[in-house]
Each structure stands twice: as C-alpha cells, then as structure tokens.
Design an enzyme around this catalytic site. Structure first.
Site, mmCIF file in Angstrom:
data_model
loop_
_atom_site.group_PDB
_atom_site.id
_atom_site.type_symbol
_atom_site.label_atom_id
_atom_site.label_comp_id
_atom_site.label_asym_id
_atom_site.label_seq_id
_atom_site.Cartn_x
_atom_site.Cartn_y
_atom_site.Cartn_z
ATOM 1 N N CYS A 185 -3.416 1.271 6.912
ATOM 2 C CA CYS A 185 -3.576 0.810 8.285
ATOM 3 C C CYS A 185 -4.150 1.887 9.202
ATOM 4 C CB CYS A 185 -2.233 0.318 8.832
ATOM 5 S SG CYS A 185 -0.925 1.554 8.789
ATOM 6 N N ASN B 226 0.798 -1.228 0.000
ATOM 7 C CA ASN B 226 0.000 0.000 0.000
ATOM 8 C C ASN B 226 0.832 1.280 0.000
ATOM 9 O OD1 ASN B 226 0.572 -1.034 2.660
ATOM 10 N ND2 ASN B 226 -0.728 0.563 3.503
ATOM 11 N N GLU C 99 4.379 -3.584 12.548
ATOM 12 C CA GLU C 99 3.179 -2.754 12.448
ATOM 13 C C GLU C 99 2.150 -3.611 11.741
ATOM 14 O OE1 GLU C 99 0.193 -1.118 11.351
ATOM 15 O OE2 GLU C 99 1.398 -0.345 9.699
#
Length: 478
Positions: free
Chosen positions: A285, A155, A251
């Site tokens: 996210c 992303n 993450e």
C-alpha cells in the site's frame, strides 16, 4: 507442509468441524503447500461467541501478564525466524530476504506492544473549573473495547497480523483474525507461538475462511465491538456499510506519489524510489506508484531510474540473489498486464518491463501516462511505476493531490523551506523527506486521508483505537 487440521481449534476442548478446505498454493509454481479448513458462517458464529468469552478473560488479565506473554511471544518468534521466513516466502510473493525482514518487523511490533501495555493510562480532571463542582474530584482512564475482529491481507501475512493482535492483547481485548485465504499459514503459526507463550486460548483466534462466505457473519456479529481491516477500498466500503455501530480502523491502500525537486540528490532518490516501487513485487500500500520530477532533472532521473530498474533481479523467491518474486496469483499478474497495455493504448511510453510469465511480471517503468488513466488514478498493486515531468513544486503537489487516495508521499529536496511547504500542502497521512513513500517503522502512527482509510495503526495509536475513555467522578462531602 500438509493439512493443518480437520477441525479448527479455538479454545481448550472446543472446536468447529469443517467440511471444506482451502488450498494454499505457492504463487511461484502453483504447487500445493498446505490445506486449511474453510470455516462456514455457522462456524464463524461459534468462533465469535467463544472469542467473546475470551474478551472477558482478556479484560481481567493484569498488565504484567500481558507484558510477559507479549515478550515471550517476541522471543519465540525471533528464535524461529528462519522457519517463519520460509512460510512467508512460500505462501506469498516475498523473496526469502524480504520475508526475513518481515519477521524482524513482526518481532519489533510485538515487543513495542508489550511496552505500550505499560503506558495505558488516563488523566485527572479539575472538576472545580465548573461553578458548583468544587467538591468533586476524578478523571478518566482507558478500558478495552472488548472483541476486535481483524481482517488481514496477503501482502504482509505476519506483520500486519501482529499489528492487530499485539495492540489488542496489550490493551486487554480479545481478537479474532480472519486472514487472507491465500496466505493463512503465517497467522496460524503466530497463534501457535502465542499459545506457547501462555496466552489464554479464547483471547486470540485465527479463523480461515473465504471472505465472501464468512465476512458478513464476522463484521455484523453484535459481539464484535471493533473492526480492524486492511485491504481494498471497495471491500472497506462494504464493511462500513454492513458493520453497524462499531468502532472501525481501516487502512485501504493508495497510489503513493514521490516528488523529485531540482536540487535533490538524484542517486538517493533513484535508489529509494526503485526499492519503494518494486518491494514485494509492488504489492504494498505504500509503494511508489507516481513520481513527479522537475523538468531540470527529469532526463537524468529517467535515465538513472530505468537503468537501476533493469538491474532488478526477478526469479526464484528462495534464492538469496533474487530481488523480486511473483505476484500473488496469475490473475493479479494478468490484471496488471491489462492495465499497462491499456495505458499504452492511451499514449503511455514503456521504457522497460511490461512482460508477464505466469504470476511473474517484470519491473515496469512508464512515462507520458495521461492524467486520469487508471494506472495513475487507481492503486495498481503491482510492479509498475509512472514518471511525470513537471514545471515546478507547485505543479508537482497539485498533481500529487489529484487522487482519491492519501496515505504517504516521498519528497526529495535539500531545501528545508521547500520541504516544509510540501509537508503542509500534501494531502496524505505521512510525508517522508528524502525517502520514498515506502518508508515506515512500526512505532509510528500509520494511516491515510480521503479513501486511504479511517483511524491510525502503529502500536501506540492502535492501542488508542482499541480502547474507550471512561470518566470517573467522586462527589465529596461538602
């Protein structure tokens, strides 16, 4: 674009022969952009061994050399902004305008890394605080961990690589990047730029490969001393279980909430939350996924939010007029569609969106999503947001915390006391007041609690994660 190489270069005079290829396709129309070699487990082993040699080179690089290389990298990246932007937009989901912003952020990330290279230091210790140690002096300083394995998602195919490579080089480590198989081109182009900037080749490697084939080889290799991973929770759990005794920074995403209190500036809240929900087709996210709105302003917020969402322009990624492009694959768009239909069967109300065309999925707004529904509990990673009326701030924070994630949250209020109350009680790694959860600058510490991850990124904090503390003590003559 075309085939990159029939060999993957890792250092001068060395390469790994590849027999298989990864096709990089534009998710907008499934057109073939490029092919890159798919490294085998044997090839990954060789790459790690050469990168381990790079760790020795990196540890001996003086700070001024690291600083110079990183600044030169940032300059070159900035001068080729449009070229990199086009690669990001073609291989991934971002519009050309979103891609340009990512390149600008990557330049900033590399520049901050250069600055932080100057600030890696320690402290003196008062050894004479312990009786019998009056004749001892010393302190501690920081040393590189050695070889960092960086596994990056699709992303943010450039800036998330920069967030791992920049701090690694700044702190005197070698780094080997395994980019997402669907978006390897941005990482490969960054490798080329860093070679041109003067970084010794073994210090930074990019190794394209399918995670299912080479992931275990990379994370389990004894020469790898730290893993920096950005991706999904399940993949993170598998890595943690297989890596062994290594440092890890992970993450792992979220389903970020926003809370709209009755005194909020609704215009600001609507604008921020729409952008936060649908940036990069919601594949972020930090995206706004759940919005809790006090009853007194819920009707006005709902009306304004749906109206602004309907103005969001979906279409050709390369058009300057487009706000949102496709999801990364048709399969992902199909998954999001399944989740939305599942929520509607459970009682959710669809206000707009909910339509799929290939990899495209229209910006979607739901209400009345039952508590515990998958589209509220899990990370949707798509352009879907659910709106929930709540009685007060107490109910809002309770519902915001009822999840196994905790990355960031947005709070909208004009009342400073209420803002600080929610800051203290929200179980997240960051609270953005009068901004959506999607806000971030590259210098701030970044990471979450619960299943949103381990450790912190953000250049300064990543440098801390990528170094070890070493104590030194001199015993003097008594």
């Amino acid at each position: 674009m075309k085939a990159i190489h029939d060999k993957m270069e890792f250092s001068p005079g060395h390469s790994v022969k590849c027999k298989d290829w990864i096709e990089v396709r534009d998710p907008q129309d499934d057109s073939l952009i490029a092919t890159v070699p798919a490294v085998t487990p044997e090839g990954m082993n060789k790459a790690v061994e050469r990168a381990a040699d790079g760790a020795k080179i990196a540890a001996e690089m003086p700070v001024h050399q690291r600083v110079s290389i990183l600044h030169r990298t940032a300059d070159l990246l900035s001068s080729r902004k449009e070229e990199f932007s086009m690669v990001i937009a073609r291989e991934g989901s971002k519009t050309i305008r979103e891609a340009r912003k990512e390149v600008s952020r990557a330049v900033e990330t590399i520049r901050i890394s250069a600055e932080e290279a100057r600030r890696i230091h320690g402290e003196t210790l008062s050894f004479d605080q312990m009786p019998g140690s009056e004749n001892r002096v010393g302190g501690w300083y920081r040393v590189p961990v050695g070889l960092v394995a960086a596994i990056t998602p699709f992303n943010d195919p450039l800036n998330l690589v920069a967030h791992k490579v920049g701090p690694a080089v700044a702190s005197g480590n070698a780094v080997i990047v395994k980019p997402a198989s669907v978006t390897p081109l941005s990482a490969l182009k960054l490798w080329e730029v860093m070679q041109e900037a003067g970084l010794p080749s073994p210090v930074f490697s990019v190794v394209p490969g399918r995670g299912s084939e080479v992931g275990d080889t990379l994370v389990q290799h004894p020469q790898v001393r730290m893993i920096s991973f950005t991706g999904g929770v399940e993949a993170g759990k598998k890595i943690a279980g297989k890596a062994g005794i290594k440092k890890a920074n992970m993450e792992l995403g979220s389903n970020c909430p926003a809370i709209i209190l009755g005194d909020a500036d609704l215009s600001t809240a609507i604008q921020s939350c729409v952008s936060g929900a649908f940036w990069a087709a919601g594949q972020n996210c930090l995206k706004v996924q759940r919005i809790y709105i006090e009853d007194s302003v819920y009707p006005d917020f709902l009306e304004g939010f749906v109206a602004r969402t309907r103005q969001y322009r979906t279409g050709n990624k390369l058009s300057e007029e487009t706000d949102m492009g496709p999801l990364i694959t048709c399969r992902e768009a199909e998954r999001v569609d399944r989740w939305v239909k599942e929520a509607m069967k459970e009682g959710a109300v669809l206000y707009c969106g909910g339509e799929r065309d290939g990899a495209f999925y229209t910006p979607t707004v739901l209400s009345d999503v039952p508590q515990g529904s998958r589209i509220e509990w899990d990370e949707v990673f798509g352009p879907v947001v659910s709106l929930h009326p709540v009685r007060d701030a107490e109910e809002a924070v309770k519902r915001a915390n009822q999840t196994h994630f905790g990355l960031q949250a947005g709070v909208f209020t004009k009342d400073l006391d209420k803002a600080f109350d929610l800051i203290h009680r929200l179980q997240v790694g960051g609270v953005m007041v009068n901004d959506s959860s999607d806000y971030r600058i590259d210098a701030m510490p970044f990471g979450g609690v619960k299943q949103s991850g381990l450790g912190r990124e953000g250049v300064r904090h990543a440098v801390g994660e990528m170094t070890e503390t070493k104590v030194v003590c001199f015993r003097l003559k008594s």
